[in-house]
Design a protein around this motif. Structure first.
Motif, PDB file in Angstrom:
ATOM      1  N   GLY A 249      -4.509   1.314   7.875  1.00 41.31           N
ATOM      2  CA  GLY A 249      -3.662   2.329   8.472  1.00 41.31           C
ATOM      3  C   GLY A 249      -2.352   2.510   7.747  1.00 41.31           C
ATOM      4  O   GLY A 249      -2.259   2.415   6.517  1.00 41.31           O
ATOM      5  N   ASN A 250      -1.287   2.736   8.523  1.00 38.83           N
ATOM      6  CA  ASN A 250       0.021   3.039   7.945  1.00 38.83           C
ATOM      7  C   ASN A 250       0.717   1.819   7.364  1.00 38.83           C
ATOM      8  O   ASN A 250       1.801   1.947   6.774  1.00 38.83           O
ATOM      9  N   ARG A 251       0.129   0.656   7.510  1.00 37.79           N
ATOM     10  CA  ARG A 251       0.741  -0.533   6.914  1.00 37.79           C
ATOM     11  C   ARG A 251       0.583  -0.531   5.393  1.00 37.79           C
ATOM     12  O   ARG A 251       1.317  -1.230   4.700  1.00 37.79           O
ATOM     13  N   LEU A 252      -0.354   0.265   4.900  1.00 38.03           N
ATOM     14  CA  LEU A 252      -0.553   0.342   3.450  1.00 38.03           C
ATOM     15  C   LEU A 252       0.533   1.196   2.823  1.00 38.03           C
ATOM     16  O   LEU A 252       0.873   2.265   3.312  1.00 38.03           O
ATOM     17  N   ARG A 253       1.093   0.719   1.719  1.00 37.18           N
ATOM     18  CA  ARG A 253       2.036   1.470   0.915  1.00 37.18           C
ATOM     19  C   ARG A 253       1.540   1.462  -0.534  1.00 37.18           C
ATOM     20  O   ARG A 253       1.247   0.405  -1.090  1.00 37.18           O
ATOM     21  N   THR A 254       1.445   2.632  -1.133  1.00 36.92           N
ATOM     22  CA  THR A 254       0.953   2.760  -2.500  1.00 36.92           C
ATOM     23  C   THR A 254       2.130   2.936  -3.441  1.00 36.92           C
ATOM     24  O   THR A 254       2.950   3.842  -3.254  1.00 36.92           O
ATOM     25  N   LEU A 255       2.209   2.080  -4.456  1.00 43.77           N
ATOM     26  CA  LEU A 255       3.281   2.117  -5.447  1.00 43.77           C
ATOM     27  C   LEU A 255       2.662   2.430  -6.800  1.00 43.77           C
ATOM     28  O   LEU A 255       1.851   1.651  -7.310  1.00 43.77           O
ATOM     29  N   VAL A 256       3.013   3.577  -7.384  1.00 49.72           N
ATOM     30  CA  VAL A 256       2.421   4.040  -8.644  1.00 49.72           C
ATOM     31  C   VAL A 256       3.429   3.817  -9.770  1.00 49.72           C
ATOM     32  O   VAL A 256       4.591   4.213  -9.659  1.00 49.72           O
ATOM     33  N   LEU A 257       2.951   3.216 -10.857  1.00 52.41           N
ATOM     34  CA  LEU A 257       3.795   2.937 -12.018  1.00 52.41           C
ATOM     35  C   LEU A 257       3.310   3.745 -13.214  1.00 52.41           C
ATOM     36  O   LEU A 257       2.157   3.626 -13.635  1.00 52.41           O
ATOM     37  N   ALA A 258       4.173   4.594 -13.758  1.00 56.92           N
ATOM     38  CA  ALA A 258       3.911   5.336 -14.996  1.00 56.92           C
ATOM     39  C   ALA A 258       5.238   5.456 -15.736  1.00 56.92           C
ATOM     40  O   ALA A 258       6.297   5.573 -15.108  1.00 56.92           O
ATOM     41  N   ASN A 259       5.181   5.466 -17.061  1.00 54.28           N
ATOM     42  CA  ASN A 259       6.416   5.294 -17.832  1.00 54.28           C
ATOM     43  C   ASN A 259       7.149   6.592 -18.159  1.00 54.28           C
ATOM     44  O   ASN A 259       8.150   6.559 -18.862  1.00 54.28           O
ATOM     45  N   THR A 260       6.666   7.750 -17.700  1.00 58.72           N
ATOM     46  CA  THR A 260       7.381   8.997 -17.955  1.00 58.72           C
ATOM     47  C   THR A 260       7.356   9.869 -16.709  1.00 58.72           C
ATOM     48  O   THR A 260       6.402   9.803 -15.911  1.00 58.72           O
ATOM     49  N   PRO A 261       8.378  10.695 -16.505  1.00 56.07           N
ATOM     50  CA  PRO A 261       8.365  11.609 -15.355  1.00 56.07           C
ATOM     51  C   PRO A 261       7.189  12.574 -15.376  1.00 56.07           C
ATOM     52  O   PRO A 261       6.670  12.950 -14.326  1.00 56.07           O
ATOM     53  N   GLU A 262       6.764  12.972 -16.592  1.00 62.45           N
ATOM     54  CA  GLU A 262       5.642  13.912 -16.673  1.00 62.45           C
ATOM     55  C   GLU A 262       4.372  13.288 -16.101  1.00 62.45           C
ATOM     56  O   GLU A 262       3.633  13.938 -15.353  1.00 62.45           O
ATOM     57  N   ARG A 263       4.111  12.032 -16.443  1.00 64.90           N
ATOM     58  CA  ARG A 263       2.907  11.375 -15.928  1.00 64.90           C
ATOM     59  C   ARG A 263       3.021  11.131 -14.425  1.00 64.90           C
ATOM     60  O   ARG A 263       2.036  11.242 -13.697  1.00 64.90           O
ATOM     61  N   LEU A 264       4.215  10.797 -13.958  1.00 66.40           N
ATOM     62  CA  LEU A 264       4.397  10.657 -12.515  1.00 66.40           C
ATOM     63  C   LEU A 264       4.165  11.995 -11.812  1.00 66.40           C
ATOM     64  O   LEU A 264       3.628  12.031 -10.698  1.00 66.40           O
ATOM     65  N   GLY A 265       4.580  13.092 -12.453  1.00 67.32           N
ATOM     66  CA  GLY A 265       4.306  14.407 -11.880  1.00 67.32           C
ATOM     67  C   GLY A 265       2.811  14.671 -11.773  1.00 67.32           C
ATOM     68  O   GLY A 265       2.328  15.238 -10.786  1.00 67.32           O
ATOM     69  N   GLU A 266       2.040  14.264 -12.797  1.00 67.03           N
ATOM     70  CA  GLU A 266       0.581  14.422 -12.739  1.00 67.03           C
ATOM     71  C   GLU A 266      -0.003  13.576 -11.616  1.00 67.03           C
ATOM     72  O   GLU A 266      -0.921  14.027 -10.909  1.00 67.03           O
ATOM     73  N   TRP A 267       0.491  12.354 -11.446  1.00 68.83           N
ATOM     74  CA  TRP A 267       0.003  11.501 -10.357  1.00 68.83           C
ATOM     75  C   TRP A 267       0.328  12.126  -9.003  1.00 68.83           C
ATOM     76  O   TRP A 267      -0.510  12.113  -8.094  1.00 68.83           O
TER      77      TRP A 267
END
Length: 349
Positions: A249-267
């Motif tokens: 449920g809501n206890r899950l938190r997803t943390l995404v790591l990417a080294n550029t803003p562009e890749r974070l935008g794609e994620w």
């Protein structure tokens, strides 16, 4: 009797003479016809020769024109290829790549600003009060924090310890059965209009195999070889998030790591598309948080564990280093680059 004989002879002589003249005339006509025939044969031969030369000359000209046109076509094709190559390398390709990078940075920046505004709005600014005389101290009643969009529906008790997933251990048959049921549902009965956090995209057997291997073989902690496309990697990560959201449920938190803003935008765009979520689900206190630095991500994960949350760390395939501090957490999924295109091995620090 002599006169008739002479008369007959005279007549015969005249007829012979007439026949001789006719014979001569006929011979003259025959000679004329033969001469005309010879002349016509000569003219026909000359005409045939002329026609042959004309046709041969025309064929030579057509052949030369054909060769000239072929050469021109080859030149134009080479010029077209050169122009296309120059456009890809000098203008069109660079422009497209630049547009993608700018759009990715724009999405990341807009999302970050929205997250900052949302966080600022949640801050309680207390006015300065003059010091009270130390007669009696009255403690103010505790105020429960305002739950965020993804926290609604939680029990509100963050003091409980974070869950410790054990997907590969025996004794979790019910959990294992539920995971397999969800993966089969995604693969056989995709719901493209489901509720938020449910996978909304086509889920192929190759994707189900990768996710199943991560759960049951790697125990929720390991690296998967990249699918060769960030969108495919996001699909696998989305299926993993969807399954874990169903379990925790809501206890899950997803943390995404990417080294550029562009890749974070794609994620960000890919997760929104695959899970049916929006920008409100991204932020420091929301379901998904985006990071460029592993140290900041590790600090956030530690705080989540202390709050009784369950952090899921997802690492982009372009990360050439994996911080050891990230490997201490119970759930992490790293996408490893393809060995054929990998220039240098992944380092841990």
């Amino acid at each position: 009797m002599s006169e008739p004989i002479e008369e007959v002879t005279t007549q015969l002589g005249q007829r012979v003479s007439t026949l001789q003249r006719q014979e001569q005339e006929l011979q003259q006509k025959i000679a004329q016809l033969q001469a005309t025939n010879a002349k016509m044969q000569q003219e026909q031969l000359a005409l045939t020769q002329s026609m042959g030369k004309l046709i041969s000359s025309a064929l030579d000209q057509l052949e030369q024109r054909k060769q000239t046109l072929q050469i021109e076509v080859e030149k134009l094709e080479r010029r077209r290829d050169r122009i296309q190559k120059e456009m890809r390398t000098s203008f069109a390709g660079v422009s497209q790549e630049l547009a993608i990078r700018v759009q990715g940075f724009k999405d990341y920046l807009v999302g970050s600003l929205q997250d900052l505004v949302a966080t600022t709005e949640q801050l309680e600014l207390l006015p300065e009060t003059p010091p009270q005389p130390p007669l009696r101290e009255i403690a103010p009643p505790p105020q429960a924090p305002q739950p965020s969009r993804v926290d609604r529906g939680d029990s509100g008790d963050n003091s409980q310890s974070a869950p410790t997933p054990q997907f590969s251990e025996q004794g979790f048959q019910e959990q294992t059965k539920r995971i397999r049921q969800l993966l089969d549902q995604y693969r056989n009965s995709p719901d493209y209009y489901g509720t938020p956090w449910q996978l909304r995209r086509t889920f192929e057997p190759i994707h189900a195999k990768r996710v199943s291997n991560w759960f049951f073989t790697q125990g929720g902690r390991g690296a998967l070889r990249t699918m060769g496309s960030r969108l495919q990697n996001i699909l696998i990560a989305s299926a993993t998030i969807s399954v874990l959201r169903n379990l925790y449920g809501n206890r899950l938190r997803t943390l995404v790591l990417a080294n550029t803003p562009e890749r974070l935008g794609e994620w960000r765009r890919g997760l929104q598309d695959c899970l049916g979520i929006d920008r409100r689900d991204f932020g420091p206190e929301q379901g998904i948080v985006l990071f460029e630095e592993p140290e900041v991500l590790s600090q956030k994960a530690e705080r989540l564990v202390k709050e009784g949350r369950l952090p899921l760390i997802i690492i982009d395939d372009m990360e050439d280093k994996i911080s050891l501090s990230l490997l201490q957490f119970p759930l992490w999924l790293a996408f490893a680059p393809d060995p054929q295109t990998l220039q240098q091995p992944i380092e841990r620090f």
